[in-house]
Write a protein that holds these residues in place. Structure first.
Motif, mmCIF file in Angstrom:
data_model
loop_
_atom_site.group_PDB
_atom_site.id
_atom_site.type_symbol
_atom_site.label_atom_id
_atom_site.label_comp_id
_atom_site.label_asym_id
_atom_site.label_seq_id
_atom_site.Cartn_x
_atom_site.Cartn_y
_atom_site.Cartn_z
ATOM 1 N N ASP A 21 4.024 1.106 8.243
ATOM 2 C CA ASP A 21 5.006 0.497 7.361
ATOM 3 C C ASP A 21 4.412 0.373 5.955
ATOM 4 O O ASP A 21 3.234 0.049 5.806
ATOM 5 C CB ASP A 21 5.381 -0.887 7.920
ATOM 6 N N SER A 22 5.236 0.605 4.942
ATOM 7 C CA SER A 22 4.719 0.552 3.567
ATOM 8 C C SER A 22 4.228 -0.848 3.197
ATOM 9 O O SER A 22 3.387 -0.997 2.303
ATOM 10 C CB SER A 22 5.779 1.020 2.573
ATOM 11 N N SER A 23 4.721 -1.884 3.893
ATOM 12 C CA SER A 23 4.259 -3.249 3.592
ATOM 13 C C SER A 23 2.767 -3.410 3.924
ATOM 14 O O SER A 23 2.076 -4.215 3.293
ATOM 15 C CB SER A 23 5.082 -4.280 4.358
ATOM 16 N N LEU A 24 2.265 -2.624 4.886
ATOM 17 C CA LEU A 24 0.835 -2.679 5.212
ATOM 18 C C LEU A 24 0.004 -2.224 4.009
ATOM 19 O O LEU A 24 -1.011 -2.824 3.690
ATOM 20 C CB LEU A 24 0.513 -1.807 6.431
ATOM 21 N N TYR A 25 0.483 -1.173 3.325
ATOM 22 C CA TYR A 25 -0.228 -0.695 2.143
ATOM 23 C C TYR A 25 -0.186 -1.729 1.017
ATOM 24 O O TYR A 25 -1.140 -1.881 0.265
ATOM 25 C CB TYR A 25 0.343 0.645 1.669
ATOM 26 N N ASP A 26 0.940 -2.456 0.908
ATOM 27 C CA ASP A 26 1.039 -3.525 -0.091
ATOM 28 C C ASP A 26 0.004 -4.603 0.210
ATOM 29 O O ASP A 26 -0.679 -5.096 -0.695
ATOM 30 C CB ASP A 26 2.447 -4.135 -0.104
ATOM 31 N N ASP A 27 -0.113 -4.974 1.494
ATOM 32 C CA ASP A 27 -1.107 -5.976 1.906
ATOM 33 C C ASP A 27 -2.525 -5.481 1.600
ATOM 34 O O ASP A 27 -3.381 -6.246 1.145
ATOM 35 C CB ASP A 27 -0.993 -6.289 3.398
ATOM 36 N N LEU A 28 -2.770 -4.197 1.873
ATOM 37 C CA LEU A 28 -4.083 -3.611 1.595
ATOM 38 C C LEU A 28 -4.401 -3.667 0.103
ATOM 39 O O LEU A 28 -5.521 -3.977 -0.285
ATOM 40 C CB LEU A 28 -4.149 -2.172 2.096
ATOM 41 N N MET A 29 -3.405 -3.360 -0.723
ATOM 42 C CA MET A 29 -3.602 -3.401 -2.169
ATOM 43 C C MET A 29 -3.975 -4.810 -2.629
ATOM 44 O O MET A 29 -4.838 -4.981 -3.480
ATOM 45 C CB MET A 29 -2.341 -2.941 -2.903
ATOM 46 N N GLU A 30 -3.315 -5.819 -2.036
ATOM 47 C CA GLU A 30 -3.646 -7.205 -2.363
ATOM 48 C C GLU A 30 -5.099 -7.509 -1.964
ATOM 49 O O GLU A 30 -5.828 -8.173 -2.691
ATOM 50 C CB GLU A 30 -2.705 -8.170 -1.646
ATOM 51 N N LYS A 31 -5.505 -7.026 -0.778
ATOM 52 C CA LYS A 31 -6.855 -7.253 -0.283
ATOM 53 C C LYS A 31 -7.924 -6.673 -1.205
ATOM 54 O O LYS A 31 -8.923 -7.313 -1.482
ATOM 55 C CB LYS A 31 -7.021 -6.640 1.104
ATOM 56 N N VAL A 32 -7.701 -5.431 -1.645
ATOM 57 C CA VAL A 32 -8.721 -4.792 -2.484
ATOM 58 C C VAL A 32 -8.680 -5.328 -3.908
ATOM 59 O O VAL A 32 -9.643 -5.199 -4.645
ATOM 60 C CB VAL A 32 -8.617 -3.238 -2.496
ATOM 61 N N GLY A 33 -7.587 -5.946 -4.275
ATOM 62 C CA GLY A 33 -7.458 -6.528 -5.613
ATOM 63 C C GLY A 33 -8.206 -7.829 -5.771
ATOM 64 O O GLY A 33 -8.331 -8.359 -6.862
ATOM 65 N N GLU A 34 -8.709 -8.397 -4.657
ATOM 66 C CA GLU A 34 -9.398 -9.695 -4.678
ATOM 67 C C GLU A 34 -10.619 -9.677 -5.572
ATOM 68 O O GLU A 34 -11.375 -8.740 -5.557
ATOM 69 C CB GLU A 34 -9.820 -10.112 -3.261
#
Length: 88
Positions: free
Chosen positions: A75-88
Protein backbone atom coordinates in the motif's frame (compact mmCIF):
# COMPACT_ATOMS: atom_id res chain seq x y z
CA UNK A 1 39.11 -11.88 28.53
CA UNK A 2 35.64 -10.91 27.34
CA UNK A 3 34.62 -11.44 23.76
CA UNK A 4 32.60 -8.64 22.17
CA UNK A 5 29.27 -9.81 20.85
CA UNK A 6 29.15 -9.79 17.06
CA UNK A 7 26.68 -7.26 15.72
CA UNK A 8 24.13 -8.80 13.33
CA UNK A 9 24.42 -7.48 9.78
CA UNK A 10 21.56 -7.31 7.28
CA UNK A 11 21.43 -6.37 3.60
CA UNK A 12 19.41 -3.44 2.27
CA UNK A 13 17.14 -4.84 -0.49
CA UNK A 14 17.64 -1.68 -2.59
CA UNK A 15 21.37 -0.92 -2.34
CA UNK A 16 22.50 -4.51 -1.62
CA UNK A 17 24.88 -3.13 1.05
CA UNK A 18 25.40 -4.77 4.43
CA UNK A 19 24.62 -2.69 7.52
CA UNK A 20 24.22 -3.34 11.24
CA UNK A 21 20.64 -4.48 11.81
CA UNK A 22 19.81 -1.50 14.04
CA UNK A 23 20.73 0.95 11.26
CA UNK A 24 18.06 -0.42 8.92
CA UNK A 25 14.26 -0.30 8.80
CA UNK A 26 12.53 -3.70 8.70
CA UNK A 27 9.32 -4.18 6.73
CA UNK A 28 7.35 -7.34 7.51
CA UNK A 29 4.63 -9.31 5.75
CA UNK A 30 2.82 -11.54 8.24
CA UNK A 31 1.00 -14.78 7.44
CA UNK A 32 -2.26 -12.85 6.89
CA UNK A 33 -0.61 -10.86 4.10
CA UNK A 34 -0.50 -7.59 6.06
CA UNK A 35 2.58 -5.45 5.51
CA UNK A 36 3.93 -2.99 8.06
CA UNK A 37 7.05 -1.46 9.57
CA UNK A 38 8.60 -3.58 12.32
CA UNK A 39 10.19 -1.24 14.85
CA UNK A 40 11.08 -4.08 17.24
CA UNK A 41 12.87 -6.12 14.56
CA UNK A 42 11.41 -9.29 16.08
CA UNK A 43 7.95 -9.73 14.55
CA UNK A 44 7.05 -12.98 12.86
CA UNK A 45 6.83 -13.00 9.10
CA UNK A 46 8.84 -12.37 5.96
CA UNK A 47 11.14 -9.40 6.44
CA UNK A 48 12.94 -6.97 4.15
CA UNK A 49 15.41 -4.31 5.22
CA UNK A 50 15.80 -0.77 3.88
CA UNK A 51 18.49 1.81 4.52
CA UNK A 52 17.36 4.91 6.39
CA UNK A 53 17.49 7.34 3.46
CA UNK A 54 14.86 9.14 1.39
CA UNK A 55 16.56 8.12 -1.86
CA UNK A 56 16.39 4.43 -0.94
CA UNK A 57 12.68 4.64 -0.02
CA UNK A 58 11.90 6.49 -3.27
CA UNK A 59 13.87 3.93 -5.27
CA UNK A 60 12.07 1.07 -3.50
CA UNK A 61 8.71 2.64 -4.35
CA UNK A 62 9.64 3.26 -7.99
CA UNK A 63 11.10 -0.19 -8.61
CA UNK A 64 8.47 -2.13 -6.58
CA UNK A 65 11.34 -4.00 -4.93
CA UNK A 66 9.42 -4.54 -1.67
CA UNK A 67 6.50 -6.01 -3.61
CA UNK A 68 8.82 -8.54 -5.23
CA UNK A 69 10.79 -9.25 -2.06
CA UNK A 70 7.78 -9.75 0.21
CA UNK A 71 5.66 -11.34 -2.51
CA UNK A 72 2.63 -9.11 -1.81
CA UNK A 73 1.16 -5.78 -2.92
CA UNK A 74 2.40 -2.80 -0.94
CA UNK A 75 0.00 0.00 0.00
CA UNK A 76 1.30 3.48 -0.82
CA UNK A 77 0.61 4.54 2.79
CA UNK A 78 3.48 2.25 3.86
CA UNK A 79 5.86 4.32 1.74
CA UNK A 80 4.47 7.50 3.34
CA UNK A 81 5.19 6.01 6.78
CA UNK A 82 8.70 5.05 5.62
CA UNK A 83 9.33 8.59 4.40
CA UNK A 84 8.31 9.93 7.81
CA UNK A 85 10.68 7.43 9.48
CA UNK A 86 13.70 8.41 7.40
CA UNK A 87 12.88 12.09 7.81
CA UNK A 88 13.49 11.85 11.58
Amino acid sequence: MTVAKKEPLRKCVVTQEMFPKKDLIRIVRNKDGETFIDDSGKMNGRGAYLSRSKEVVEKAKKSNILQRHLNTSIDSSLYDDLMEKVGE
